[in-house]
Design an enzyme around this catalytic site. Structure first.
Site, PDB file in Angstrom:
ATOM      1  N   HIS A  68     -43.238-117.513  86.541  1.00 14.96           N
ATOM      2  CA  HIS A  68     -42.546-116.237  86.799  1.00 14.96           C
ATOM      3  C   HIS A  68     -43.397-115.281  87.631  1.00 14.96           C
ATOM      4  O   HIS A  68     -42.945-114.829  88.697  1.00 14.96           O
ATOM      5  CB  HIS A  68     -42.122-115.584  85.478  1.00 14.96           C
ATOM      6  CG  HIS A  68     -41.733-114.143  85.615  1.00 14.96           C
ATOM      7  ND1 HIS A  68     -40.643-113.727  86.344  1.00 14.96           N
ATOM      8  CD2 HIS A  68     -42.312-113.005  85.127  1.00 14.96           C
ATOM      9  CE1 HIS A  68     -40.553-112.412  86.301  1.00 14.96           C
ATOM     10  NE2 HIS A  68     -41.551-111.942  85.566  1.00 14.96           N
ATOM     11  N   HIS A  92     -49.305-109.384  86.657  1.00 19.25           N
ATOM     12  CA  HIS A  92     -48.629-108.173  86.165  1.00 19.25           C
ATOM     13  C   HIS A  92     -48.254-108.213  84.685  1.00 19.25           C
ATOM     14  O   HIS A  92     -48.032-107.170  84.076  1.00 19.25           O
ATOM     15  CB  HIS A  92     -47.400-107.854  87.030  1.00 19.25           C
ATOM     16  CG  HIS A  92     -46.184-108.671  86.734  1.00 19.25           C
ATOM     17  ND1 HIS A  92     -45.887-109.839  87.410  1.00 19.25           N
ATOM     18  CD2 HIS A  92     -45.180-108.483  85.852  1.00 19.25           C
ATOM     19  CE1 HIS A  92     -44.756-110.334  86.954  1.00 19.25           C
ATOM     20  NE2 HIS A  92     -44.301-109.533  85.998  1.00 19.25           N
ATOM     21  N   GLU A 117     -50.210-107.055  79.013  1.00 17.76           N
ATOM     22  CA  GLU A 117     -49.228-106.867  77.945  1.00 17.76           C
ATOM     23  C   GLU A 117     -49.132-108.085  77.020  1.00 17.76           C
ATOM     24  O   GLU A 117     -48.998-107.933  75.808  1.00 17.76           O
ATOM     25  CB  GLU A 117     -47.859-106.607  78.583  1.00 17.76           C
ATOM     26  CG  GLU A 117     -46.748-106.328  77.586  1.00 17.76           C
ATOM     27  CD  GLU A 117     -45.423-106.076  78.294  1.00 17.76           C
ATOM     28  OE1 GLU A 117     -44.456-105.773  77.595  1.00 17.76           O
ATOM     29  OE2 GLU A 117     -45.375-106.184  79.535  1.00 17.76           O
ATOM     30  N   ASP A 118     -49.211-109.290  77.598  1.00 21.23           N
ATOM     31  CA  ASP A 118     -48.861-110.493  76.838  1.00 21.23           C
ATOM     32  C   ASP A 118     -50.005-111.459  76.586  1.00 21.23           C
ATOM     33  O   ASP A 118     -49.786-112.514  75.989  1.00 21.23           O
ATOM     34  CB  ASP A 118     -47.741-111.258  77.573  1.00 21.23           C
ATOM     35  CG  ASP A 118     -46.460-110.439  77.680  1.00 21.23           C
ATOM     36  OD1 ASP A 118     -46.218-109.624  76.776  1.00 21.23           O
ATOM     37  OD2 ASP A 118     -45.718-110.621  78.662  1.00 21.23           O
ATOM     38  N   ASP A 156     -10.041-106.337 105.395  1.00 23.71           N
ATOM     39  CA  ASP A 156      -9.459-106.178 106.730  1.00 23.71           C
ATOM     40  C   ASP A 156     -10.289-105.217 107.589  1.00 23.71           C
ATOM     41  O   ASP A 156      -9.778-104.303 108.213  1.00 23.71           O
ATOM     42  CB  ASP A 156      -8.015-105.678 106.601  1.00 23.71           C
ATOM     43  CG  ASP A 156      -7.260-105.786 107.922  1.00 23.71           C
ATOM     44  OD1 ASP A 156      -7.651-106.632 108.751  1.00 23.71           O
ATOM     45  OD2 ASP A 156      -6.311-105.018 108.125  1.00 23.71           O
TER      46      ASP A 156
END
Length: 726
Positions: free
Chosen positions: A68, A92, A96-97, A279
């Site tokens: 990711h 990034h 956090e993880d 159109d």
């Protein structure tokens, strides 16, 4: 950047085989071929650290999690972003993880990369009341980071784009929530920053996730366009190309295809059928210079007649996001409109990439009209407003209001151009000029014509704001302003006025309570006051006084402690209400601390008494109010109240009127009330039969004499059988 020395991550992360790059890294490296060899080496090192940090973590789809952040970095590499942005994109999610810390990233790749990663990091580890507040606070933090470095939002948008591309692995509820957030926040931000390619894909992916069936139907209709339309498109393109070539204008001519989301939005906004929206033929002509753009406009208008009032010059007056183009609509050979945009190569790059173009197109990117400069101005304004908002949720709502897709362009008396959201009022313009101008605004001149502040503005108008030092914001202003800056400034000023009124009223109430104990605020010993404020956690005396006015602390109890006297019961009258020689006089302008009871609707001239209610301040009742019986149980909460000689404003009153039930009776009563210079707030039927109707009129009056004049005027009507004040 630090590329040598000990790497703190090695102490906590497993090793990664740098010699064997997975397939997704090979694709990423192909997208970064514009960077130097040393810079690409840094990216491999970032991948190794990120892969080790995310080891064992997988996405909902089952893929290794590191795929990711690398995909996010690839989205940015395809737009030509610098190496620091790509490094931060790969890392990034690490703070956090994973065990990786900000200090580790700063030591390995430099402070700038660490700052970018920290700016993107969400606040999931903090405790909030609910998911909505967490998201709002996360957005506030991201915006503050954006104000320091715009690349934070580029990473965040790329992150959201890849998440939207892989949204299928989520459950249905999560897909809808993320899609709605994307359409409400992230796609408009991409548009505000001029990033048209990212915006268009976010909108289409959000539309597909939120309304899969509608998306599928429209997409199928687009693919199955009739042959006649395709042939018409080719014919128009050939005619335009031929005429441009004859005038020796070097150009790129591109036919524009509408996306499912743009078709769906137009069908809803303009209540048009699919056929009517489709159109329309669209073309973009990209030329070498601004001069060529205007030359080509003449050629295009000579080829097909332009439709009146459909020409827009965004080159001379760029949009708020830095977008520049000439827009014109032609009457096509098949009776259908032909939309044409004309722009230079630089304008085209900025229109597609917005602020991201700053890092890949170096010429002409620093001027006052550049997307970069405008984005900084917009974000700086939001950051200033966030300091005045009461909560993250309120701030997020203000940002949503500010993300209008369309703007109106207005001129100041000096000729400066200001852009405001569509449907902006003259008051929005005043706050756009300066907060102080907005706070003191009383009226406006639009094209030299005097108009009220609520007047909606149109493109190209010249606006001048009339101010008065005595003017202050009114709560009604919030009903017609549309810009986030105006809403924030008005709310902040109203809170300030309410606080000042509360402090003044609390001062008078505490003074009265101290006088009853033969003391006063001036005579309270300073140590005793300081001790009381510290014990009850008040930062200063004003906070205590405001709390007294709002009913959160009883003045008699505060006076008991501050005066140092023993408790005693206040004398009461025969009807159980407290006696007092001195009344607190009100003039009707007190905001937020004095309200008027709906049960009896007091007006100036009535005998009144105030009831101290926690959180509401003083609620004023008439002395003949039927609810007085219940309030006698708490005499300590009654406050002696009277009307000041300078009372002003409109006060609510209610009339019960019996009329003949015949056509026109209601209109005659309403006309009589209006002739007596009173406004009607509400009308409702209380009873109604064949002959008689009983109505309740809610009206506004200045005082008892004004109310009596209204009653006399109505009573004279032949259709009125009876009238009384409720």
């Amino acid at each position: 950047m630090n590329t040598s020395g000990p790497v703190c991550s090695r102490n906590v992360l497993p090793a990664v085989d740098m010699a064997r790059l997975p397939d997704y890294m090979h694709e990423f490296e192909e997208a970064t071929d514009y960077l130097s060899g040393d810079q690409r080496g840094l990216l491999r090192r970032a991948w190794a650290i990120g892969a080790a940090a995310h080891a064992g973590q997988t996405r909902k789809s089952g893929e290794p999690y590191i795929t990711h952040p690398v995909a996010v970095a690839q989205v940015l590499a395809e737009q030509g972003l610098d190496v620091e942005t790509l490094l931060a994109a790969i890392l990034h999610d690490t703070i956090e993880d994973t065990p990786l810390t900000r200090e580790c990233i700063a030591a390995e790749f430099g402070e700038t990369v660490a700052e970018l990663v920290d700016g993107v990091t969400k606040l999931d580890k903090l405790h909030f009341r609910d998911r909505q507040e967490a998201a709002a606070e996360s957005f506030r933090k991201m915006l503050l980071a954006m104000s320091r470095d715009l690349r934070v939002i580029l990473i965040k948008l790329a992150d959201r784009l890849h998440n939207m591309r892989t949204l299928g692995a989520k459950n249905a509820e999560s897909r809808r929530r993320i899609a709605r957030e994307t359409l409400e926040i992230y796609a408009p931000i991409a548009q505000r920053l001029g990033m048209n390619l990212v915006k268009a894909e976010l909108q289409d992916l959000g539309f597909r996730a939120l309304h899969p069936w509608r998306h599928a139907v429209i997409e199928k209709r687009i693919r199955s366009q009739p042959v006649v339309r395709r042939e018409a498109l080719v014919q128009i393109e050939a005619n335009l190309a031929q005429r441009l070539a004859k005038d020796k204008l070097q150009h790129r001519l591109i036919s524009r295809v509408k996306s499912p989301w743009s078709i769906y939005s137009k069908m809803r906004a303009e209540h048009k059928s699919f056929n009517r929206v489709m159109d329309v033929f669209g073309f973009r002509i990209v030329l070498r210079s601004v001069t060529d753009c205007y030359h080509a406009l003449g050629v295009v208008h000579a080829t097909y007649k332009p439709l009146d009032a459909r020409f827009r010059d965004f080159i001379a007056i760029p949009k708020a996001n830095g977008y520049q183009s000439l827009h014109t609509v032609l009457f096509g050979p098949y009776g259908s409109p032909v939309e044409v945009q004309l722009r230079t190569e630089e304008m085209d790059l900025i229109a597609e990439r917005g602020i991201a173009a700053h890092w890949s197109y170096k010429d002409g990117g620093e001027g006052p009209n550049s997307a970069q400069t405008r984005a900084h101005s917009w974000i700086t304004g939001l950051v200033e407003s966030q300091h005045a908002t009461g909560s993250s949720l309120e701030f997020l709502e203000n940002v949503k209001v500010d993300l209008f897709p369309d703007e109106v362009y207005l001129f100041s008396p000096k000729g400066d151009i200001l852009s405001l959201p569509r449907n902006a009022s003259a008051l929005d313009f005043a706050y756009a000029v300066h907060t102080d101008v907005g706070n003191q605004a009383v009226a406006a001149r639009v094209d030299d014509k005097l108009v009220p502040l609520r007047t909606r503005l149109a493109n190209g108008q010249r606006v001048e704001i009339i101010t008065a030092k005595s003017s202050v914001p009114k709560p009604q202003w919030l009903e017609f302003v549309v810009s986030g800056k105006a809403r924030t400034a008005i709310r902040q000023q109203l809170k300030q006025i309410e606080h000042e009124d509360a402090v003044q009223l609390g001062h008078r109430m505490l003074d009265r309570a101290l006088e009853a104990r033969d003391s006063s605020l001036e005579r309270v010993p300073a140590p005793r006051m300081e001790s009381y404020l510290q014990e009850h956690r008040y930062p200063r005396l004003e906070a205590l006084l405001a709390d007294i006015a709002l009913g959160n602390r009883m003045p008699a109890q505060v006076a008991l402690v501050l005066s140092g006297t023993s408790a005693s019961v206040s004398p009461a009258s025969s009807d159980g209400l407290p006696l007092s020689r001195d009344k607190i006089l009100i003039n009707g302008s007190e905001r937020g601390v004095i309200s008027f009871a709906h049960c009896c609707l007091p007006v100036p001239g009535d005998d009144i008494m105030g009831y101290h209610t926690a959180g509401k301040g003083i609620v004023v009742h008439r002395m003949d109010c039927p609810n007085l019986v219940d309030y006698r149980k708490s005499p300590e909460r009654w406050v002696p109240i009277g009307w000041d000689r300078k009372v002003r404003g409109d006060f609510g009153a209610a009339l019960r009127i019996e009329v003949d039930n015949r056509p026109g009776a209601l209109a005659r009563v309403a006309a009589a009330i209006a002739e007596a210079e009173s406004n009607i707030d509400k009308v409702e039927y209380l009873e109604r039969d064949t002959n008689v109707a009983v109505l309740r009129f809610g009206i506004e009056v200045g005082d008892r004499r004004h109310l009596a004049a209204v009653i006399r005027k109505v009573r004279k009507l032949g259709v009125v059988l009876g009238i009384q004040r409720i």
